[in-house]
Structures are given as C-alpha cells and as structure tokens.
Design a protein around this motif. Structure first.
Motif: not given
Length: 494
Positions: A58-63, A84-90, A107-110
């Motif tokens: 979801m979060r990348l250096p340029d957007g 792919i989202t961070a844990y808890g980023s519903a 994340k962490p991706v199973d």
C-alpha cells in the motif's frame, strides 16, 4: 503446459527482503515473477507488457499502491490486483476493495495466504475469455467474462425482466470476480439467499462449498463454537473436535443471513476474523487461516442499528464493501406474471405434477394483492391454491378461499425450520382459549395427519383417502406442517 506455469506476477514492494521473499515463494509455485521497488518502475513494466496478477504494497516511496490500482481500473486492464496493507489498517483494505482490488493481505504476510490469494486470482482470470488475456493494447476495452454454467443457472433463477432485476444480475456478475465482502439488503421474502448463491456460482469459488447460516437462529451460548469450531472438551458435551462454519466454507462462500441479529459480543469476534483472516476454535490454542468469501444479508436497517449502538460501525464498514439491494414486489409489479409462472413450474416439479394455468380472474386477483411478504408470500399463495384446486386451471376462488392469509406471517425459511422444532402453542389456563389460534389449529391438524399416516403405514395416497383429501392436498399439508416422511417413495406403495 498448466496455466499456472505461464502465469506472470508483478510484485511491487520497497523492502528488498520482503520483495525477495515474495518472489521466491511464487517462483517455487511455477510462476514467472517480475518485481519493482516503487510506482515508477511498476508503471514502466506495465507499459511494456501485461501481467496476470499484480501484488502491491500500500505504501511506497513515491506514492500509494492504491494509485496504481486506480490507474489499472481506469485503463480497463485485465490484471487482478492484490494489495498488501499494514496490520490494523482496515480502512486501507476496504478502500482497496472498493477501488477494484481482487483481494488484500495484511502484514506480516502469511506465505500460505499469499499463494492461496494468487491462485484464486488466477482462477478468476482463467474464467475470462482467452482473448482478454492475450490483448497487447493497454487501451483496448475489456469486456466482462461470461459466468460459469452454474452461474448462468443461478442468474436464471433470479426471475424478472424489469430494469431493476436486470441491473441486479449485471451487478452480481461484476462483484463475483473479486473477494470483496458483499452485503445484501432487502425486505423478507425478496430472495436475498438466491442472490447470495448467484454471487457464489458466478465466482471463481463456485466449485467450493456454499455454507448458509441464519445468525438469528443460533443460541448465544453456542454461537462461537458454531462459527469457529471447537476442540474436544471445550465445553460440556464436546466429545470430539468439530468444524465451525468458517472451516466448513473453506475454499467457498460463507453466507451470513440475518447478520443484523448477531449479538454485539460476536460482532467483535467476527470483525477480528475478517481483519486477520484467522480463527481460533473454542478451546484451541493455534489459529487457523481463513479462506472464505463473505456474503451477508439482512432485512433490518443496519444504519439505524449502528446509530442505536446495536451494531458495530466498524463491522458494518467491513461488510458493506459492495452493497446489493433486493427490491420488494411492489417496486417491480411488471415481473409478477413471470414470477407466477416460474414458481408454479418449480412447485409442481417438486411434487411431480403438471403445472396448471391461471384464469384471467386469478391473474387479476394476484395483481390486486399487496403481497407484503413479497415472493415468499406469493409462493405460499400459489401452494395453497394448488392444494385447493381440483382442475388444470387455477381460478380466483382458489385464492379467495385463503381468507386473510396475506396478513399472516411469511412462511419460515428452511434454515428457520431446522433451527426451531415445533412446540405446542400456549393455552390460557383460565379460559382454555389458545393464545395463538392458527398455531394451535396447525398443531391439531398435524397430529391428525400423523395419526392417519401411521395407521396407513405412511402411504400418503391411502391416508389422503381416509381423510377425504386428494393427493395434492395431502402433499401440501405434509409440506406446510413440516411432517417428516420415512421415505421419498411412499406414493409408489399404492
């Protein structure tokens, strides 16, 4: 060569270690893998070629990876996107699904879930025309894929040529191609389960199970074990390990009917399962990965329940990623003739008899009814008319004999009948008058029919003759009163 051997996956992640881990995992599965550390490199790859699946952080250096997803949707590209989202980023996960993502991972991706998600995306991709996969022009419009044979049949069961029903069928075909949760809203008797089954049958998960659950029919003290399973000894009477609904629906669709009746405590646990995609059986230590598509339905106003505090706002937000509404009959009266014909054919096919026709007076009678119970009430009216009719044409009098049945409660669903065993209605001791006359009379009729059937060795033809009924009337009463027969072949006895 298997389709999976030539499938190509683009992985976009700015963390080199994670990027390498995803690459190695997918390479072992036989896929061709290309990677990019940011949006700029990903756009360059996408301009050069087509991919089957795009996996983006979801979060990348340029957007945001969400920007890439929206660009693919605008260009009508065929890639299935997994975010792919961070844990808890519903909120991010829901936003991605609403924007057109096929699925999301947290994340962490199973790695097992990663492999499953890619495989599901490819299955969905393979359901589409081969020409779509081989297009080279990124600007060429992509047409919707035809549903599988089971999906065609499921859509055909949603009867009606009105604009509203045509829109529902089109919407079902569209939403079936992702893993996004679906919430179906509509009055009782409008066919919400029929729509849920169509979503399942039109999807890449159609070969998996469809598990329907009536959330309002499960006792509160058993609901967690019913949903998540239980280990031996978890509670009194748990003599062995048992699966829950989530395990039973593995690889398929879990349909949560009457989700508005779910207790608040269970709502919190369901929310956690949706967010983490893992369940822990009652009495268990280890969590298990969840691989189900969630479809929910209710006749209640969930927005009002959220405002009153009876339904969690965060759960409503997660379930209502894609919304569908089943219209009441009063909003599609033009579908009534087609509905009557389809219902008559189905009812008569189940009882092995020829479908009758309707007289003009009977049609006018049905058009004049308000039918607050919608399709379920219409079906009930037709069943009763069939039982009371003695000819090959249904007349208005066959319906009029039903008195005020339109004011009576709708016929309970199969799930309701399974959840609630019939009990004798209470009788006021002081007067000897039943508190519910109709239930009291139904129970008396049920006992009379059971006695006649037992004395005739459950031969319905003989029992009907003894009671002065024809076979059609006998079949109707057995079905309406929920009488269980020892065999489906009773009528062959006489």
């Amino acid at each position: 060569m298997p389709a999976s051997a030539t499938a190509c996956v683009l992985v976009v992640d700015d963390e080199p270690d994670l990027r390498t881990l995803y690459e190695l995992t997918l390479l072992r599965e036989g896929y061709e893998v290309v990677s990019a550390p940011d949006l700029a490199q990903a756009r360059e790859w996408l301009a050069q070629r087509r991919f089957d699946v795009l996996i983006s952080d979801m979060r990348l250096p340029d957007g945001l990876g969400l920007e890439l997803l929206r660009e693919l949707v605008e260009q009508q590209r065929s890639e299935k996107t997994i975010v792919i989202t961070a844990y808890g980023s519903a909120e991010n996960a829901v936003e991605a699904l609403k924007s057109g993502a096929f699925d999301y991972l947290t994340k962490p991706v199973d790695l097992k879930q990663l492999r499953t998600a890619v495989q599901a995306a490819l299955q969905s991709q393979r359901m589409e025309p081969a020409a779509k996969l081989r297009r080279t022009s990124a600007s060429e419009p992509v047409r919707s894929a035809p549903p599988p044979p089971g999906g065609v049949q499921a859509l055909a069961r949603i009867v009606g040529t009105s604009a509203t029903m045509a829109q529902i069928r089109q919407r079902i075909e569209k939403v079936a191609t992702s893993m996004a949760p679906v919430l179906i809203l509509g009055e009782s008797g409008t066919g919400k389960e029929l729509v849920a089954r169509a979503v399942h049958e039109c999807s890449h998960r159609s070969d998996g199970p469809f598990v329907a659950v009536n959330c309002g029919a499960i006792p509160d003290n058993l609901i967690e074990a019913e949903f998540f399973g239980a280990r031996k000894g978890a509670y009194t009477g748990a003599s062995h390990d048992r699966e829950g609904y989530f395990q039973a629906a593995r690889g398929g669709t879990l349909f949560l009917d009457e989700i508005g009746d779910l207790p608040l405590g269970m709502q919190a646990k369901l929310l956690r399962v949706i967010q983490e995609r893992r369940v822990r059986p009652l009495g268990g230590v280890q969590e298990e990965a969840v691989d189900v598509r969630l479809v929910s339905a209710t006749h209640k106003d969930l927005v009002a329940l959220v405002k009153s505090g009876d339904f969690r706002q965060d759960l409503f937000y997660r379930l209502n990623v894609i919304g569908l509404r089943t219209p009441p009959l009063r909003e599609r009266r033009e579908d009534l003739p087609e509905l009557v014909l389809a219902l008559l054919q189905r009812i008569c096919a189940e009882s092995g008899q020829a479908a009758p026709t309707l007289s003009d007076a009977a049609r006018d009678y049905l058009r004049s009814r308000e039918l607050p119970g919608n399709v379920r009430e219409l079906e009930n009216l037709l069943q009763r008319a069939l039982a009371l009719s003695s000819g090959s044409v249904l007349e208005a009098c066959d319906f009029e004999d039903q008195g005020d049945s339109a004011e009576a409660p709708s016929r309970p669903s199969h799930a309701d009948q399974m959840a609630e065993s019939p009990a004798p209605p209470p009788v006021t001791e002081s007067t000897g008058i039943p508190a519910d006359l109709q239930s009291y009379l139904d129970e008396q009729e049920r006992q009379v029919l059971l006695k006649a059937l037992k004395e005739c060795d459950f031969n319905r033809t003989a029992a009907a003759a003894r009671l002065g009924l024809n076979l059609r009337q006998m079949r109707y009463r057995i079905q309406r009163l929920g009488i269980t027969m020892p065999s489906d072949d009773e009528d062959t006895q006489g």
